[in-house]
Design a protein around this motif. Structure first.
Motif, PDB file in Angstrom:
ATOM      1  N   GLU A  58      48.405  42.431  17.102  1.00  0.00           N
ATOM      2  CA  GLU A  58      49.363  43.361  17.711  1.00  0.00           C
ATOM      3  C   GLU A  58      50.720  43.356  17.003  1.00  0.00           C
ATOM      4  O   GLU A  58      51.461  44.321  17.082  1.00  0.00           O
ATOM      5  CB  GLU A  58      49.572  43.010  19.187  1.00  0.00           C
ATOM      6  CG  GLU A  58      48.361  43.251  20.050  1.00  0.00           C
ATOM      7  CD  GLU A  58      48.539  42.731  21.472  1.00  0.00           C
ATOM      8  OE1 GLU A  58      49.652  42.287  21.839  1.00  0.00           O
ATOM      9  OE2 GLU A  58      47.544  42.766  22.231  1.00  0.00           O
ATOM     10  N   ILE A  59      51.044  42.268  16.310  1.00  0.00           N
ATOM     11  CA  ILE A  59      52.359  42.160  15.670  1.00  0.00           C
ATOM     12  C   ILE A  59      52.282  42.349  14.156  1.00  0.00           C
ATOM     13  O   ILE A  59      53.221  42.025  13.439  1.00  0.00           O
ATOM     14  CB  ILE A  59      53.052  40.823  16.019  1.00  0.00           C
ATOM     15  CG1 ILE A  59      52.255  39.627  15.482  1.00  0.00           C
ATOM     16  CG2 ILE A  59      53.290  40.717  17.514  1.00  0.00           C
ATOM     17  CD1 ILE A  59      53.006  38.317  15.532  1.00  0.00           C
ATOM     18  N   ILE A  60      51.177  42.905  13.688  1.00  0.00           N
ATOM     19  CA  ILE A  60      50.972  43.107  12.250  1.00  0.00           C
ATOM     20  C   ILE A  60      50.936  44.600  11.946  1.00  0.00           C
ATOM     21  O   ILE A  60      50.273  45.373  12.642  1.00  0.00           O
ATOM     22  CB  ILE A  60      49.659  42.437  11.794  1.00  0.00           C
ATOM     23  CG1 ILE A  60      49.736  40.926  12.003  1.00  0.00           C
ATOM     24  CG2 ILE A  60      49.355  42.770  10.345  1.00  0.00           C
ATOM     25  CD1 ILE A  60      48.425  40.206  11.737  1.00  0.00           C
ATOM     26  N   CYS A  61      51.638  45.013  10.892  1.00  0.00           N
ATOM     27  CA  CYS A  61      51.595  46.403  10.428  1.00  0.00           C
ATOM     28  C   CYS A  61      50.199  46.748   9.913  1.00  0.00           C
ATOM     29  O   CYS A  61      49.522  45.900   9.325  1.00  0.00           O
ATOM     30  CB  CYS A  61      52.593  46.627   9.293  1.00  0.00           C
ATOM     31  SG  CYS A  61      54.311  46.568   9.792  1.00  0.00           S
ATOM     32  N   ASP A  62      49.788  47.987  10.113  1.00  0.00           N
ATOM     33  CA  ASP A  62      48.483  48.436   9.622  1.00  0.00           C
ATOM     34  C   ASP A  62      48.368  48.270   8.111  1.00  0.00           C
ATOM     35  O   ASP A  62      47.309  47.956   7.596  1.00  0.00           O
ATOM     36  CB  ASP A  62      48.228  49.896   9.999  1.00  0.00           C
ATOM     37  CG  ASP A  62      47.993  50.071  11.495  1.00  0.00           C
ATOM     38  OD1 ASP A  62      47.628  49.089  12.179  1.00  0.00           O
ATOM     39  OD2 ASP A  62      48.184  51.199  11.981  1.00  0.00           O
ATOM     40  N   ASP A  63      49.482  48.475   7.400  1.00  0.00           N
ATOM     41  CA  ASP A  63      49.462  48.387   5.934  1.00  0.00           C
ATOM     42  C   ASP A  63      49.918  47.015   5.423  1.00  0.00           C
ATOM     43  O   ASP A  63      50.493  46.894   4.346  1.00  0.00           O
ATOM     44  CB  ASP A  63      50.288  49.504   5.313  1.00  0.00           C
ATOM     45  CG  ASP A  63      51.774  49.395   5.644  1.00  0.00           C
ATOM     46  OD1 ASP A  63      52.144  48.652   6.575  1.00  0.00           O
ATOM     47  OD2 ASP A  63      52.577  50.052   4.955  1.00  0.00           O
ATOM     48  N   LEU A  64      49.601  45.972   6.188  1.00  0.00           N
ATOM     49  CA  LEU A  64      49.922  44.604   5.789  1.00  0.00           C
ATOM     50  C   LEU A  64      49.459  44.333   4.358  1.00  0.00           C
ATOM     51  O   LEU A  64      48.376  44.765   3.961  1.00  0.00           O
ATOM     52  CB  LEU A  64      49.213  43.614   6.733  1.00  0.00           C
ATOM     53  CG  LEU A  64      49.279  42.138   6.316  1.00  0.00           C
ATOM     54  CD1 LEU A  64      50.652  41.564   6.644  1.00  0.00           C
ATOM     55  CD2 LEU A  64      48.186  41.347   6.999  1.00  0.00           C
ATOM     56  N   GLU A  65      50.290  43.623   3.615  1.00  0.00           N
ATOM     57  CA  GLU A  65      49.880  43.078   2.321  1.00  0.00           C
ATOM     58  C   GLU A  65      50.106  41.577   2.399  1.00  0.00           C
ATOM     59  O   GLU A  65      51.194  41.124   2.739  1.00  0.00           O
ATOM     60  CB  GLU A  65      50.704  43.676   1.176  1.00  0.00           C
ATOM     61  CG  GLU A  65      50.379  45.113   0.902  1.00  0.00           C
ATOM     62  CD  GLU A  65      51.205  45.688  -0.244  1.00  0.00           C
ATOM     63  OE1 GLU A  65      51.928  44.936  -0.925  1.00  0.00           O
ATOM     64  OE2 GLU A  65      51.137  46.904  -0.444  1.00  0.00           O
TER      65      GLU A  65
END
Length: 174
Positions: A58-65
């Motif tokens: 829930e606290i992670i961006c969809d475009d996580l790198e």
């Protein structure tokens, strides 16, 4: 160095600091520090250690790198969640690994755009163990991390991760 150059240099540094361009680490008792420490706890204490992956997702961006010096690159939240489910939090994983933050190492640096807070860089050291009660002084498996957190729809989200220098204390102290 002549007096006028010293004065100009001091004025420039003062301007940068006052404008927020040269922002320093926030105090450990600040709201920003406490907020991002809590986010770290959701990500690792809940997500990694307790395998409540959906809560940490829930606290992670969809475009996580996510860049890991031993495990390579992860290019999305979806890929990260899948890796966690099939790896450290898999039902077939017989050796659970726990992550612990080295409390005194945690630092938070705010990031501003035209004076408005939009993100922060969180850095620190953490260690890992199969012993749930491990302490840093007894561990020999640690790494450094840098997390870029951004404010997305008024929520702090993890955007970029660097996890590096995975090593043992014995190797690094020699």
């Amino acid at each position: 160095m002549n007096q006028s150059i010293k004065s100009l240099l001091l004025c420039s540094i003062g301007f940068l600091m006052a404008s927020g361009i040269a922002a320093a680490q926030v105090e450990k008792n600040s709201d920003l520090y406490k907020t991002l420490k809590q986010q770290d706890s959701i990500l690792f204490d809940i997500g990694f250690n307790k395998c409540d992956i959906e809560k940490s997702a829930e606290i992670i961006c969809d475009d996580l790198e996510f860049y890991h010096d031993k495990g390579g690159v992860t290019n999305s939240k979806e890929e990260f969640v899948k890796t966690m489910k099939n790896g450290i939090c898999s039902n077939t994983n017989t050796t659970k690994v726990y992550r612990f933050l080295v409390e005194e190492s945690l630092e938070v640096f705010p990031m501003y755009n035209n004076g408005e807070l939009y993100g922060a860089l969180q850095t620190g050291k953490h260690f890992f163990s199969t012993n749930e009660d491990m302490t840093y002084d007894k561990s020999d498996n640690y790494a450094l991390f840098s997390h870029l957190w951004i404010i997305e729809e008024n929520e702090w989200k993890l955007k970029r991760v660097l996890s590096y220098n995975h090593t043992s204390k014995e190797k690094s102290e020699n």
